[in-house]
Design an enzyme around this catalytic site. Structure first.
Site, mmCIF file in Angstrom:
data_model
loop_
_atom_site.group_PDB
_atom_site.id
_atom_site.type_symbol
_atom_site.label_atom_id
_atom_site.label_comp_id
_atom_site.label_asym_id
_atom_site.label_seq_id
_atom_site.Cartn_x
_atom_site.Cartn_y
_atom_site.Cartn_z
ATOM 1 N N GLN A 32 26.211 16.273 -23.476
ATOM 2 C CA GLN A 32 27.157 17.372 -23.212
ATOM 3 C C GLN A 32 28.198 17.489 -24.322
ATOM 4 O OE1 GLN A 32 26.107 15.211 -20.907
ATOM 5 N NE2 GLN A 32 26.118 16.031 -18.847
ATOM 6 N N ARG A 70 27.225 23.136 -14.914
ATOM 7 C CA ARG A 70 27.716 21.784 -14.701
ATOM 8 C C ARG A 70 29.215 21.775 -14.985
ATOM 9 N NH1 ARG A 70 29.694 21.474 -19.044
ATOM 10 N NH2 ARG A 70 30.354 19.387 -18.540
ATOM 11 N N GLY A 71 29.802 20.571 -14.798
ATOM 12 C CA GLY A 71 31.256 20.471 -14.920
ATOM 13 C C GLY A 71 31.846 20.641 -13.538
ATOM 14 N N ALA A 72 32.682 19.684 -13.149
ATOM 15 C CA ALA A 72 33.126 19.627 -11.748
ATOM 16 C C ALA A 72 33.711 20.946 -11.211
ATOM 17 C CB ALA A 72 34.108 18.473 -11.583
ATOM 18 N N ASN A 81 34.343 9.851 -13.774
ATOM 19 C CA ASN A 81 34.013 10.852 -14.789
ATOM 20 C C ASN A 81 32.696 10.440 -15.450
ATOM 21 O OD1 ASN A 81 34.707 13.286 -16.244
ATOM 22 N ND2 ASN A 81 35.101 12.009 -18.023
ATOM 23 N N LYS A 82 32.216 11.259 -16.353
ATOM 24 C CA LYS A 82 30.928 11.046 -17.021
ATOM 25 C C LYS A 82 30.759 9.604 -17.491
ATOM 26 C CE LYS A 82 28.214 13.336 -17.429
ATOM 27 N NZ LYS A 82 27.053 13.350 -16.501
ATOM 28 N N ASP A 84 35.657 14.082 -12.349
ATOM 29 C CA ASP A 84 34.832 14.665 -11.278
ATOM 30 C C ASP A 84 35.362 14.322 -9.892
ATOM 31 O OD1 ASP A 84 33.022 14.424 -13.737
ATOM 32 O OD2 ASP A 84 32.009 15.842 -12.409
ATOM 33 N N ARG A 118 24.999 18.227 -5.762
ATOM 34 C CA ARG A 118 25.360 17.073 -6.605
ATOM 35 C C ARG A 118 26.385 16.247 -5.818
ATOM 36 N NH1 ARG A 118 26.572 17.863 -12.823
ATOM 37 N NH2 ARG A 118 25.926 15.683 -12.925
HETATM 38 O O1 MRU Z 1 27.273 15.837 -15.408
HETATM 39 P P1 MRU Z 1 28.299 16.864 -15.819
HETATM 40 O O2 MRU Z 1 28.013 17.473 -17.133
HETATM 41 O O3 MRU Z 1 28.554 17.858 -14.736
HETATM 42 O O4 MRU Z 1 29.606 16.016 -15.981
HETATM 43 C C1 MRU Z 1 30.800 16.666 -16.311
HETATM 44 C C2 MRU Z 1 31.935 15.736 -16.553
HETATM 45 O O5 MRU Z 1 31.817 14.549 -16.368
HETATM 46 C C3 MRU Z 1 33.254 16.347 -16.898
HETATM 47 O O6 MRU Z 1 34.001 15.458 -17.668
HETATM 48 C C4 MRU Z 1 33.972 16.644 -15.586
HETATM 49 O O7 MRU Z 1 33.245 17.522 -14.800
HETATM 50 C C5 MRU Z 1 35.343 17.087 -15.675
HETATM 51 S S1 MRU Z 1 35.749 18.362 -16.791
HETATM 52 C C6 MRU Z 1 35.905 19.795 -16.119
#
Ligand code: MRU
Length: 338
Positions: A186, A48-50, A237-238, A227, A86
């Site tokens: 996370q 995970r993580g963009a 973002n999250k 993201d 995703r």
């Molecule tokens: O659902 P996730 O864990 O993939 O969400 C990740 C985030 O929201 C991060 O803040 C985002 O990807 C940017 S950080 C590299």
């Protein structure tokens, strides 16, 4: 291809990813055999993580292309399947589109080279972000962050997280407050683990503790990742990021977003157009994973579970994009469209 990062490795035709669902209890690597498995891994947030999902999807597509030499139509349909695994992080779409652009059925090596370039560029972009973001960190600062933005979310040292490790390396004394980041934790599971690994002084808080910490004067700035960045400077973002930005506005605390250029969506003019992933009720009704399965809400409870929210540019002090900084004023003057 040769890749080596905290959560992804590729060597001698073998692709491995660290199972982030099991962290921090277990450090277990998954051998990835093909794009279908990678899409499942991405959907389950094991990767995970963009930026990292873009890198990982590209690596698996290229690996499969090199090994099986698929027809153009099979390559396209597999690429599209991965692209849709995703919906919010545009890095995934940007990475897959790069491979589609260079696809040549007589030269799969070219796709491998592009996947390698995506990995290498992400590592380099993380360094640029960290160096530039460091200009906005003072020794003595308490910095609050949300979700996980480190080596588990990128191929390099991270986005917002990269700024923290860089500042510490430069001798700045900072203290990071990590939101646990409900529902999938996370922050509690991954950011706390990475902060510990990097010896960065930190404190874990529940998401609903940020306001009172700010009122006590313990937070000098908030740094988050992203993201997807719309051209008008709105940022997805999250889930929970928007709330933090509102709190910063009230408490007059700077709110910074750190992201690589691969997070900018050149076709998205405002945050209203960013697709927001809706995830399963299960994630809110209880927990499951390395910690077992616990259900604390009644089975019939109705649940709302968007994985992301959008923070409008009006609440963003500035975006650190690669080595550049865009203030809110510049963002509003359409600096990202130029
Ligand atoms: O659902 P996730 O864990 O993939 O969400 C990740 C985030 O929201 C991060 O803040 C985002 O990807 C940017 S950080 C590299």
């Amino acid at each position: 291809m040769k890749m080596n990062s905290l959560a992804l490795q590729y060597d001698s035709g073998k692709l491995l990813v660290l199972d982030q669902q099991l962290l921090p209890q277990k450090e277990q690597w998954i051998a990835v055999n093909g794009p279908e498995q990678m899409a499942d891994i991405i959907r389950a947030l094991k990767v995970r993580g963009a930026p990292l999902i873009g890198v990982a999807a590209a690596a698996s597509l290229a690996d499969w292309g090199l090994k099986t030499k698929p027809s153009p139509s099979d390559f396209l349909s597999t690429a599209l399947m991965l692209r849709e695994s995703r919906p919010t992080a545009v890095n995934l779409m940007n990475a897959i589109d790069r491979l589609l652009k260079v696809f040549d059925k007589t030269n799969f090596e070219r796709v491998g080279e592009e996947a390698q370039a995506i990995f290498d560029e992400d590592v380099a972009l993380c360094e640029q972000m960290a160096e530039r973001a460091n200009d906005f960190i003072q020794s003595g600062d308490g910095i609050l962050t949300h979700c996980n933005t480190g080596g588990l979310a990128t191929a390099g040292r991270g986005t917002a997280f990269g700024a923290f490790s860089y500042a510490c390396e430069k001798g700045k004394k900072i203290h990071v407050y990590a939101d646990e980041t409900r529902p999938l934790l996370q922050g509690g599971r991954l950011t706390a683990w990475e902060l510990g690994k990097n010896n960065i002084p930190h404190t874990l808080i529940c998401d609903n503790m940020a306001a009172s910490l700010m009122a006590q004067g313990k937070v000098q700035s908030v740094f988050v990742g992203t993201d997807r960045i719309a051209l008008n400077g709105d940022v997805a973002n999250k889930i929970g990021t928007y709330g933090l930005a509102v709190l910063c506005h009230y408490h007059k605390i700077p709110f910074y977003v750190v992201g690589p250029k691969t997070t900018v969506d050149k076709e998205c003019f405002t945050g209203k157009n960013i697709p927001i992933e809706q995830r399963s009720d299960e994630e809110v009704l209880g927990v499951s994973g390395a910690f077992g399965k616990v259900r604390w809400a009644p089975d019939t409870t109705s649940v709302h579970n968007p994985a992301f929210d959008v923070t409008p540019v009006d609440l963003i002090t500035g975006i650190i994009l690669d080595g550049k900084y865009f203030s809110q004023k510049e963002l509003k003057e359409n600096a990202l469209s130029k």
